[in-house]
Design an enzyme around this catalytic site. Structure first.
Site, PDB file in Angstrom:
ATOM      1  CD  GLU A   1      45.303 -41.691  37.391  1.00 16.98           C
ATOM      2  OE1 GLU A   1      45.657 -41.121  38.566  1.00 16.98           O
ATOM      3  OE2 GLU A   1      45.226 -41.152  35.953  1.00 16.98           O
TER       4      GLU A   1
ATOM      5  CD  GLU B   1      48.424 -42.988  39.303  1.00 16.41           C
ATOM      6  OE1 GLU B   1      48.890 -41.943  39.411  1.00 16.41           O
ATOM      7  OE2 GLU B   1      48.387 -43.888  38.412  1.00 16.41           O
TER       8      GLU B   1
END
Length: 350
Positions: A152, A262
């Site tokens: 991320e 995710e």
């Protein structure tokens, strides 16, 4: 202009249409050490990796920390987990956090002993690290399918040198990390991924890739996959239609395969901090709702050219059922009995 497709008009998928039907079970060994024994749908104790593969999961994501104080998620930990994953017949996706602890948009702390003042030194340290990780897996006869250079990283990686105040540094780091993977002794070169959060937000994705590639220090040929996180409970704008538009634009603009790496759906969410997206509001908070959500998400990913897969984040982390969200329980395991929920069977149909 690219127009989002109407979700209701998407074709029904054939069985197992996605290349990667995955789950992140990074905490498995920690949970087992805490005394948790997972049970299959028949109520029988069984290794979690076997339960998952028997219900259609074919790839496992593992987070890797560099030098954590207690050994959690370090290289040795991940070798133990990966040996079990490979023995069960699933592929391995390493999510390199490039930190000694959690790395996400709010924190990308450089590992202890790595440079925080000289970018050339740091790029070599990163190259040698990704090279060593892949070679160590090769020495243990473990094949790696995917390696993510960071986790991320919309706010950068390896702070402070890799902050978004200097995209050229970010580009140099990604290039260096990628080439450590490419130069490794893995029998087949793993696919290299860049992973950002907020996969539904095309403007965020576009700005990052446009800016980092414009530096010239990261080449399009340095990486293969664009990974995104997609959580429906952090922003009411995170609709499936927004995700579809974003993934479609990412693939068409950069000619890369895309993966949702995710995601979660709750079985219990009595007091959500944010409103759920409008095109998901009818889905119940239950095991049946998890199945419906993942089926709809699979339709979106499969509807994108080179949309390769979905990974459910930590479906069996019984000691952390909220998984960092305001929802009480996002697991595919009953927190009282440690038995998997019926929703685990959805992977067979994705």
């Amino acid at each position: 202009m690219i127009y989002p497709l109407l979700l209701s008009a998407l074709p029904l998928l054939s069985s197992a249409a996605l290349t990667y039907r995955g789950a992140d079970i990074s905490s498995l060994l920690i949970e087992e050490d805490a005394g948790i024994s997972y049970k299959n749908l028949n109520g029988e104790t069984q290794a979690l990796e076997d339960i998952l593969v028997n219900n259609g999961v074919n790839s496992i994501r593992q987070r890797v920390w560099v030098d954590p104080s207690d050994g959690s998620y370090d290289l040795d930990y991940n070798l133990k987990l990966a040996k079990r994953v490979q023995a069960a017949g699933m592929s391995i996706y390493l999510d390199l956090h490039l930190s000694d602890t959690w790395a996400d948009p709010s924190d990308q702390t450089t590992p202890t002993g790595w440079s925080t003042t000289d970018i050339d030194t740091l790029t070599w340290q990163l190259y040698n690290y990704t090279l060593d990780v892949c070679n160590t897996f090769a020495e243990n006869d473990i094949d790696i399918e995917i390696v993510s250079i960071g986790n991320e990283i919309s706010s950068g990686l390896l702070w402070p040198l890799g902050k978004t105040s200097n995209y050229d540094n970010i580009a140099k780091l990604l290039h260096s990390g990628a080439w450590g993977v490419k130069d490794s002794n893995q029998a087949t070169t793993p696919k290299i991924m860049i992973h950002l959060d907020n996969g539904w937000d095309w403007e965020e994705q576009e700005y990052f890739y446009k800016t980092v590639l414009a530096t010239g220090s990261l080449l399009s040929t340095d990486f293969d996959l664009m990974g995104v996180s997609y959580y429906p409970f952090y922003n009411s704008e995170a609709t499936l239609s927004a995700l579809q538009t974003s993934l479609t634009n990412m693939q068409s603009n950069y000619d890369k395969s895309v993966v949702v790496v995710e995601t979660n759906w709750p079985v219990s969410c009595p007091d959500p901090e944010y409103s759920f997206p409008s095109d998901l509001s009818s889905i119940p908070f239950s095991a049946a709702g998890q199945e419906e959500f993942l089926e709809k998400l699979a339709e979106v990913v499969e509807g994108v050219t080179d949309g390769l897969g979905i990974y459910y984040w930590e479906p069996a982390w019984v000691d952390n059922a909220a998984l960092g969200s305001s929802c009480a329980d996002n697991l595919m395991v009953d927190i009282d009995t440690d038995e998997v929920l019926e929703s685990v069977t959805v992977f067979e149909d994705l």
